[in-house]
Structure formats: structure tokens, C-alpha cells
Design a protein around this motif. Structure first.
Motif, PDB file in Angstrom:
ATOM      1  N   PRO A  63      73.930  43.799 109.603  1.00  0.00           N
ATOM      2  CA  PRO A  63      74.187  42.293 109.593  1.00  0.00           C
ATOM      3  C   PRO A  63      74.537  42.063 108.086  1.00  0.00           C
ATOM      4  O   PRO A  63      74.000  42.604 107.142  1.00  0.00           O
ATOM      5  N   MET A  64      75.509  41.091 108.115  1.00  0.00           N
ATOM      6  CA  MET A  64      75.565  40.340 106.499  1.00  0.00           C
ATOM      7  C   MET A  64      74.338  39.712 106.417  1.00  0.00           C
ATOM      8  O   MET A  64      73.377  39.291 107.151  1.00  0.00           O
ATOM      9  N   ASP A  65      74.192  39.639 105.107  1.00  0.00           N
ATOM     10  CA  ASP A  65      72.877  39.183 104.480  1.00  0.00           C
ATOM     11  C   ASP A  65      72.159  38.021 104.921  1.00  0.00           C
ATOM     12  O   ASP A  65      71.081  37.927 104.949  1.00  0.00           O
ATOM     13  N   ASP A  66      73.153  37.405 105.200  1.00  0.00           N
ATOM     14  CA  ASP A  66      72.560  35.910 105.732  1.00  0.00           C
ATOM     15  C   ASP A  66      72.845  35.555 107.128  1.00  0.00           C
ATOM     16  O   ASP A  66      72.467  34.714 107.780  1.00  0.00           O
ATOM     17  N   CYS A  67      72.864  36.844 107.798  1.00  0.00           N
ATOM     18  CA  CYS A  67      72.951  36.794 109.246  1.00  0.00           C
ATOM     19  C   CYS A  67      71.753  37.781 109.861  1.00  0.00           C
ATOM     20  O   CYS A  67      71.848  38.266 110.969  1.00  0.00           O
ATOM     21  N   GLY A 106      70.926  38.740 113.831  1.00  0.00           N
ATOM     22  CA  GLY A 106      71.071  40.068 113.996  1.00  0.00           C
ATOM     23  C   GLY A 106      69.746  40.557 114.854  1.00  0.00           C
ATOM     24  O   GLY A 106      69.987  41.288 115.869  1.00  0.00           O
ATOM     25  N   LEU A 107      68.792  39.906 114.365  1.00  0.00           N
ATOM     26  CA  LEU A 107      67.546  40.473 115.447  1.00  0.00           C
ATOM     27  C   LEU A 107      67.514  40.010 116.770  1.00  0.00           C
ATOM     28  O   LEU A 107      67.131  40.572 117.621  1.00  0.00           O
ATOM     29  N   LYS A 108      68.218  38.685 116.788  1.00  0.00           N
ATOM     30  CA  LYS A 108      68.321  38.144 118.253  1.00  0.00           C
ATOM     31  C   LYS A 108      69.300  38.874 119.063  1.00  0.00           C
ATOM     32  O   LYS A 108      68.936  38.998 120.166  1.00  0.00           O
ATOM     33  N   VAL A 124      78.585  51.301 115.488  1.00  0.00           N
ATOM     34  CA  VAL A 124      78.150  50.228 114.509  1.00  0.00           C
ATOM     35  C   VAL A 124      78.733  48.923 114.664  1.00  0.00           C
ATOM     36  O   VAL A 124      79.951  48.927 115.267  1.00  0.00           O
ATOM     37  N   ILE A 125      77.957  47.962 114.499  1.00  0.00           N
ATOM     38  CA  ILE A 125      78.610  46.582 114.810  1.00  0.00           C
ATOM     39  C   ILE A 125      78.102  45.824 113.283  1.00  0.00           C
ATOM     40  O   ILE A 125      77.219  45.905 112.959  1.00  0.00           O
ATOM     41  N   VAL A 126      79.203  45.551 112.672  1.00  0.00           N
ATOM     42  CA  VAL A 126      78.927  44.589 111.559  1.00  0.00           C
ATOM     43  C   VAL A 126      78.945  43.113 112.117  1.00  0.00           C
ATOM     44  O   VAL A 126      79.815  42.683 112.610  1.00  0.00           O
ATOM     45  N   LEU A 127      77.715  42.536 111.730  1.00  0.00           N
ATOM     46  CA  LEU A 127      77.347  41.226 112.226  1.00  0.00           C
ATOM     47  C   LEU A 127      77.627  39.976 111.018  1.00  0.00           C
ATOM     48  O   LEU A 127      76.903  40.261 110.220  1.00  0.00           O
TER      49      LEU A 127
END
Lengths: 435, 435
Positions: free
Chosen positions: B352-356, B360-362, B398-401
């Protein structure tokens, strides 16, 4: 020849196969949950250098440890899986990726006084996440979620994961001017046993004034839903920096755990929980079975600031928890919560007539080729004895194999529980037992 | 604070997670095969009373055993799983059903000289079938079949299970007038190393005449298909009772094993095999990997007349075999036969990007609810560092979120091996990773 008595040492658990099957099922479920949450397996030696295991030293550990020499080597049996993890992480530092999420399920050894439900050899099932230098608070939230799924999968429907944060306690006591909170925590911890009156009395004996004593009782008496407790804690208006930090952490951990899908009603905030006084520094967890509070915590852990200060100057913060599986299994069994229903690991047992063993083996082969878990009674014996064996092994289904069955390739399948028998062809057999 | 060096004792195997995953896979395959052939799990303590473990005593065992006292108790670490099985069977005699088929996979301890590929703590994977008073020969045939399936499932395509019968050897040597066959067997055992000439020489030094010496060489030189060897043995026309009995047993065992479906070409009769000289009494097994004879036997065992004579007057005949898993794993790894392909236990990693992180957890939760093994990188860091972690963990996808992905619920799924990226919806993700 003189006969040696066949017996185990006192305090060592050993199960009959039927119980071992159940125990292994539980261990498999725990492992499966650890793995699917991304924890990696390690398997450290049971024996380590004494200087490594006892680097911290002192207290009960030194008394309980199994320590011995062989040649010139001073070695000991591990008494937990955390010290070996610290050693492992430092030794393999450059080959690991951080955060390092590991699980280990293994036996540990403590030569403590043998007593009911306490074992000198017992399984611990540990997960820890270790950061290199730092470790985000999100990890603190993952552990209750893993416990939640694990205990659900173990078949429990009523349990509660109690969460607290040591900084809240430390900050709260500091706000009352109490610097050494350890003594207070020890007294407070006894409240369920000795009652609030006696807690107040013991507190005053350590020099805490009545007003502070009452504030402490009010504080640990804060109850309600998770959000209610957080609100009450906010309302206290305590400005101590550590307290504020702890409350912020706890609030975040609850939020992250909810994002990860922990179910409401399966966790609460319990301000009485402190855990090991000199080890955990932030989030702490305990888990109790709602209908069996007398069993105590079945899964505990928390956040620590530095895993391996005895072996490295690097700072390795971590979060971890442990299920004491042997003790849990024993207590669940004693309380009648679980019972080995005498499950068989196989689907079907063939009882061949004495002159049909070869054909029995061939049938076993064909059934196994079709993925069926089948075994065969191999001894020459009266049919009665063969059925007694079938009874003892608790297999669900039995086929008696004689000339007729072999020729017709039709079998009489007996349900050992109901006693019912049905005529069944080979293909129907395969169909019935196919997974 | 002084720093203790983080290291294990010499001679103790410890694996990195990627190797541990592979090791556990092998252990699981072995366990699965043992269980589906009807063997029941037991898990005896690692520590036993010294008087129990050393009831037989003598020889290497006493030198190698880890023995120590705690309080007044003299205890030792088990050096194999057979002695504990004997103790277990006698101790729980009345609660077991016979034939008692048990497996145990566990660590054993031998303080032998540390050398490459030999370990002081190592896993043994044992199966034994124990009869109460007697045990049919069919059981002797089941063990090669279990080995056959186990090694097939472990991924081996070229291995041979060598079968012999000690009675054939004993009877053959008796027919030559040699009563003490132990010395002869020791010499014959060296034939591959020292050659037939030297064997003859050493035999003559023990007083065996040249004619007998040549007969011995002819005998152990009998080669060919299983049926050819049996025929040759028959043709010898030896009338010694023990020989005849052994040949009959071997013939029956081969027949039963074929009934049970052992594949031709995966077993042979090897008259050189004798195993432990004072233990096995009938059928004996060894297993070699055809392309790696230098590894030696990877799975051995046999029939013994009496399991537990040190603990009971009851006669408990048995058949058993053991896979030395730690040694096998080490040697397969060294020989490059297996290699940890750095498999991940998870399907997918979210970066996840730092603010996401919350989102990401969801996403992790939703994916897990759909049975996908997914984990998330939890630390605040530059994307480069996050990808480095993904690389190290060897996860396949991998997924970048970021914000965009969250809003559109469309994700960019990156294949970490090929570098390819595809746009994918949540439902497509679930579909892709569904087992």
C-alpha cells in the motif's frame, strides 16, 4: 533378564493415538492459520548453548532449565521459543527480510514442580513479527486477527481477546505520581481473587493514599464496549505523555484490527492486563474462553521494544504471541470441551477371510488408487477377533471379504456405528468415499 | 551490556525459512503417506528415564547419548524412536489394539562426532507394526509399498527398494558350516569398497576355505529380476531349514507386495543387505536413489522378533522402517537434487502507499474472506524498499495500492517473475487465486 519398568518421567504428557489425532488436528489448524497470514516456518534446535539461552539469566528460568555438559560443552534445552528466535534473527540477520514474520511450533522444557495440567515438556505455538530498527503499529493489530481466525477454526464460538497497552498503565500510574508501577500492577492483578477492599488495603500498604487507591479502582473498573472504554479513557483527561501515546496506539490498533475484519464481540479492552512486567512495552493481549474463565489465558503476547539486546546492538522491535498447546489441550480435555471421538484416520477397513488375503490386498490397492484411505486386517483369526479389532480402531466402515464377494465384485459395507449393511459395487464404493 | 555471540551448537541443523518450507513439505508428504496407510500418530517425550533408554545399553549408544541429572532424576534424550516405541507399547499395552500400527516423526539426539552431513539432532520418520504374540508376514510386504508411494510422492522417479531376508543369509552360511555369520557379513558388506579379491582374502583369514569363499561370492553375486533371483536361490538346492524358511518368506513378501501394487523396477532382491546384526531377524529393507548411490540407504528397516524384551515378558514381534529426514534433506540439497525454489507460502502481497494502509487492510480482509493467501507490507517506506521486500519474500504476485486503485476497485497485478502487469478487478483477482 531383569525387566525395567516401562514408564515416562512424571510431568511429561503422552497421548494415546486417538487423542494424538485430535492434538495433531489442533496443531494443524494453528499452523494453517499462521501460514495463511504470512508467517514463515523456522525450526530451531531443542538444545542451545547455555550462554545463549541464559544470556538474560536470573529468576525462575535458571532454576527450571535443563542444563548439562557433554564433553566441554555447556548446553541447555530451550525453555521457550522467544530466546531462540532472538538468537536466530541475529545469527541469520543478513539472510532474512524485514519485517520478519515467523512462526514456530515446537516443544519447550521447564523443570518446574510437577502438578496437574503443568508439563515439563510442552508445545508452544508462537508467531512473532520482528522489525529492523522500527516496526509499524499495524502489526500489533494483525495478532488479534490471527487469534480470532485460529480459535474460530479450532471450533470455539465463545472467546474474547483482551487487548491493553502497557503505556496506558504506565502513564496512568505516573499521572498519580507512582513511578514504580510494578508493585501496583501485581496487587491490581489479584482483584478477581481478593476483591477490591483488599486491593485498596494492599495499595495503602505500599504507601498509596486513599484517593489514588480509589482512582486506581475506578480506572481498572472501566468497562463497556471497545468504543465506550476508549471514550472513558479519553474523558479521564490525563495529559501524561506516555498515557496519551498509549491511548493513541490502542485506538489505532483497534481501528486496524477492524479493517482486517476482527468480529465485534470477540475482543475487548481490558485495563487489568499487564503481562510480563519487564518484557512487554506497548500492546498486550490475553485470550480467554468465555464459558471457562478458570482456564485462564489460552493465548497471550504483546509488543516489545527490543528482541535481541543480549546478542546485538541493533534494535529489533517486535510483536508476538504464543499458544501453549499442550496445556490448552489438557485443559480442554479435562473440562470436556473437546473429546477424542475416537476418529479414525482411515475411511474403510477390509477384514478378509483367512484364505482371501491376497485378494484383500488387491482390493486395497484398487481402492487406494482411487484415493480411498483403506487398510486391511492382516492376521489369521476368527471373524469375531477381526471385528473386535475393527471396533477398537473406531473405523466407520468395514467390509468382510470372502470368496463370494471376490467373485461377484459386490461387497457388503457395514456401518460400524449403526450396524447397517448395504450391498455395494466397487464403483459405488469409490463414489461413496471419494473426497 | 556485553554481547553474547548468537550461534547454534556445532552439528545442529537449522534452516532458513525458504529451506524450512521445503523441509516441511517433505515431512508433510511422509506423514500423509504414513497416515493413509493406516499408521496412527504417537508423540513420545524427547526426555526419558535413562534406565529405560539404556535398558539394552552398551556400544555406541551409551557414548553418544545426552544424559543428565536434574534433582535426583537420571534422564536422557532419546537417540531413536524405536526404544521409546517399545516403552510406549508396553506402558499402554491394554489401551492399544494389535496389530498396533504407529508412526512417529520427531527429533532424536546423538552426540556423535560432528561431521559433514551428520547431525546431533535429526528427524526420524518411523513406522512400525507391532503384533501381540504374533504378526503375519503380510505386514512385511506393506512396508516396501509405503516406501514406494512415499518416495514417488516426494518426487523421485528413480529409486530402488532392496529387499532381503536375514534367514536366507543365516541358513546359507549354516549350510557352509559357518555358525558365526556376523564376521562374514561384515566382510561381505565391504565388497563394493574392497572388491571380491580382498573379500576372499579376508574370508580366508577368518578360517573359511577357498571353496566356501567362492560359494559366498557366487551367492552374493546372484543378480537379475526379482523372479530370476528367487529362481536362482531355489536352484541352489540348499536344504537348511532356516534357509528354506527365509526363501519362503521372501517369496511370499514379494507376492503380497505385488498384490498391494508395488511397481516392478522399483524393488529388487539384494542378498548383500543384512542391516543391524543383532536386531533384525527376517525381512530387511534398504532404499537407494539410483542416480546417487553415494548417498547410501535413505530408508531402512526390517522385521524383528521381539520389540520390548527389556520391559515385558510378552513377545511383541514387529516390522519397521525409518527415514532419516534431516540427513536425507541435507544430502538431496547438497547433491542439487532438490532446491528451495524460494517458494512463498502466500499467493499475493499488497504494497500500500503510505496513506492507503487502512484500505489495504480492508482489501486483505476481503481477499482472505475469499480464501486467498494474501499479506500486506505494513511499514512506511519508499516504494523501492517495498518492492525489495516483495523480491526477498519470493511472492509471485504483487499489487501496489494507491488512491486510484481504491476508488476504481481495479488493481494492477504484477507478476514478480516476468514483470508483466495486468489490470484486474476484485472478482477477477478472486477467480485467479481461487484454489
Amino acid at each position: 533378564m531383569s525387566i525395567v519398568k516401562a514408564s515416562t518421567l512424571p510431568g511429561f504428557m503422552e497421548l494415546l493415538p486417538k487423542d494424538q489425532i485430535l492434538f495433531n488436528e489442533m496443531r494443524d489448524i494453528i499452523r494453517e492459520n499462521f501460514e495463511k497470514h504470512g508467517f514463515l516456518p523456522i525450526d530451531t534446535p531443542v538444545i542451545e548453548k547455555s550462554e545463549v539461552l541464559l544470556a538474560k539469566g536470573g529468576g525462575e528460568t535458571e532454576k527450571q532449565i535443563y542444563r548439562f555438559q557433554k564433553g566441554y560443552t555447556d548446553m541447555s534445552l530451550r525453555f521457550d521459543l522467544t530466546v531462540p528466535l532472538a538468537r536466530y534473527t541475529v545469527e541469520h540477520m543478513n539472510e532474512l527480510s524485514f519485517p520478519f514474520k515467523r512462526y514456530q511450533i515446537g516443544k519447550v522444557y521447564r523443570g518446574e514442580k510437577a502438578q496437574k495440567g503443568r508439563f515439563r515438556e510442552f508445545y508452544q505455538c508462537d508467531i512473532d513479527t520482528i522489525g529492523n530498527g522500527e516496526l509499524s503499529l499495524v502489526n500489533d493489530a494483525e495478532f488479534p486477527v490471527v487469534i480470532y481466525h485460529t480459535f474460530k477454526d479450532l471450533g470455539f464460538s465463545d472467546f474474547t481477546i483482551h487487548i491493553n497497552n502497557r503505556k496506558i498503565l504506565k502513564g496512568f500510574y505516573a499521572s498519580l505520581g507512582i513511578e514504580d508501577s510494578a508493585a501496583v500492577l501485581r496487587i491490581v492483578d489479584k482483584i478477581d481473587k481478593i476483591g477490591p477492599e483488599n486491593v485498596l488495603k494492599e495499595l495503602s500498604e505500599t504507601g498509596i493514599d486513599e484517593e489514588s487507591g480509589k482512582k486506581i479502582l475506578d480506572f481498572i473498573g472501566i468497562k463497556g464496549s471497545v468504543d465506550e472504554v476508549l471514550e472513558e479513557l479519553n474523558k479521564l483527561g490525563i495529559t501524561d505523555e506516555i498515557f496519551v501515546e498509549g491511548l493513541d496506539e490502542l485506538t489505532q490498533v483497534v481501528g486496524y484490527a477492524r479493517d482486517l475484519g476482527i468480529e465485534e464481540g470477540f475482543f475487548d479492552i481490558d485495563l487489568k492486563i499487564a503481562r510480563g512486567l519487564d518484557y512487554y512495552t506497548g500492546t498486550v493481549y490475553e485470550t480467554t474462553l468465555d464459558n471457562y474463565p478458570e482456564i485462564g489465558s489460552v493465548c497471550s503476547g504483546g509488543r516489545y521494544e527490543n528482541l535481541a539486546s543480549y546478542y546485538t546492538d541493533k534494535v529489533l522491535p517486535g510483536v508476538g504471541l504464543s499458544i501453549g498447546l499442550s496445556r490448552l489441550f489438557y485443559q480442554l480435555n479435562e473440562a470436556g470441551i473437546i473429546s477424542s471421538e475416537e476418529k479414525s484416520l482411515i475411511d474403510l477397513l477390509i477384514l478378509p477371510m483367512d484364505d482371501c488375503i491376497n485378494e484383500g490386498l488387491k482390493l486395497v490397492r484398487e481402492l487406494r488408487e482411487n484415493g480411498i484411505r483403506v487398510t486391511i486386517y492382516t492376521e489369521e483369526a476368527k471373524l469375531k477377533k477381526k471385528f473386535k479389532y475393527a471396533d477398537q480402531t473406531k473405523v466407520d466402515y468395514v467390509i468382510v471379504l470372502g470368496e463370494e464377494e471376490i467373485q461377484n465384485r459386490k461387497y457388503s459395507l457395514k456401518n460400524m456405528h449403526s450396524g447397517d449393511q448395504v450391498e455395494i459395487t466397487f464403483d459405488e464404493l469409490v463414489e461413496k468415499f471419494k473426497k
